[in-house]
Design a protein around this motif. Sequence first.
Motif, PDB file in Angstrom:
ATOM      1  N   VAL A   7       0.856  -1.192   0.000  1.00 48.79           N
ATOM      2  CA  VAL A   7       0.000   0.000   0.000  1.00 48.79           C
ATOM      3  C   VAL A   7       0.890   1.241   0.000  1.00 48.79           C
ATOM      4  O   VAL A   7       1.794   1.369   0.826  1.00 48.79           O
ATOM      5  N   VAL A   8       0.619   2.148  -0.932  1.00 50.04           N
ATOM      6  CA  VAL A   8       1.380   3.392  -1.031  1.00 50.04           C
ATOM      7  C   VAL A   8       0.599   4.545  -0.417  1.00 50.04           C
ATOM      8  O   VAL A   8       1.145   5.349   0.318  1.00 50.04           O
ATOM      9  N   ASP A   9      -0.682   4.613  -0.703  1.00 54.80           N
ATOM     10  CA  ASP A   9      -1.526   5.730  -0.259  1.00 54.80           C
ATOM     11  C   ASP A   9      -2.459   5.242   0.851  1.00 54.80           C
ATOM     12  O   ASP A   9      -3.561   4.767   0.600  1.00 54.80           O
ATOM     13  N   TRP A  10      -1.994   5.378   2.092  1.00 58.24           N
ATOM     14  CA  TRP A  10      -2.777   4.910   3.242  1.00 58.24           C
ATOM     15  C   TRP A  10      -4.082   5.674   3.434  1.00 58.24           C
ATOM     16  O   TRP A  10      -5.082   5.068   3.800  1.00 58.24           O
ATOM     17  N   PRO A  11      -4.122   6.990   3.178  1.00 56.41           N
ATOM     18  CA  PRO A  11      -5.418   7.671   3.296  1.00 56.41           C
ATOM     19  C   PRO A  11      -6.482   7.074   2.368  1.00 56.41           C
ATOM     20  O   PRO A  11      -7.649   6.969   2.747  1.00 56.41           O
ATOM     21  N   ASP A  12      -6.095   6.658   1.164  1.00 54.68           N
ATOM     22  CA  ASP A  12      -7.053   6.017   0.253  1.00 54.68           C
ATOM     23  C   ASP A  12      -7.544   4.684   0.817  1.00 54.68           C
ATOM     24  O   ASP A  12      -8.729   4.362   0.725  1.00 54.68           O
ATOM     25  N   CYS A  14      -7.667   3.841   3.978  1.00 56.91           N
ATOM     26  CA  CYS A  14      -8.545   4.186   5.114  1.00 56.91           C
ATOM     27  C   CYS A  14      -9.915   4.621   4.618  1.00 56.91           C
ATOM     28  O   CYS A  14     -10.940   4.228   5.182  1.00 56.91           O
ATOM     29  N   HIS A  35       2.427   3.249   9.675  1.00 50.90           N
ATOM     30  CA  HIS A  35       1.271   3.589   8.834  1.00 50.90           C
ATOM     31  C   HIS A  35      -0.047   3.416   9.581  1.00 50.90           C
ATOM     32  O   HIS A  35      -1.016   4.124   9.306  1.00 50.90           O
ATOM     33  N   GLN A  99      -2.506   0.191  -5.615  1.00 48.68           N
ATOM     34  CA  GLN A  99      -2.987   1.572  -5.608  1.00 48.68           C
ATOM     35  C   GLN A  99      -4.106   1.843  -6.613  1.00 48.68           C
ATOM     36  O   GLN A  99      -5.162   2.348  -6.235  1.00 48.68           O
ATOM     37  N   GLU A 103      -8.074   2.745  -5.656  1.00 49.92           N
ATOM     38  CA  GLU A 103      -8.755   3.935  -6.201  1.00 49.92           C
ATOM     39  C   GLU A 103     -10.034   3.554  -6.945  1.00 49.92           C
ATOM     40  O   GLU A 103     -11.071   4.199  -6.777  1.00 49.92           O
TER      41      GLU A 103
END
Length: 117
Positions: A7-12, A14, A35, A99, A103
């Motif tokens: 996982v690169v974008d943890w806010p996504d 979440c 993270h 990622q 998305e």
Amino acid sequence: VSGGNGVVDWPDLCALAQALGATLGASRVACDEGHVERHRQVGASGTVVRSHTYVAVGISGAQQHLQGIRDCEHVISINQDMDCPMHARADLAVVGDAQPIIEALLARVVAQSPGGA
């Protein structure tokens, strides 16, 4: 919904967990890297998960992690490595970069939600 090294974008991730009404979890590596909080670690040395569906995103499936999900009814695995142990455990294995899949799933869930885009 749990994330790991892939996982690169943890806010996504979440946001995806929240949109699905799911609890966020993580691999030991993801917790070690800061993270996700330690109490969300899934595995033999963390939390044992008993859920209807477990979504593993970017988690290779170390033995300790697999022990923590042994009581999950269904497992969905998203990982670039088609030979990873998590895919072998999964009922549905998606081979690909986490990622763009996160998305796309997030956009689809939000669009399907009441009041979604």
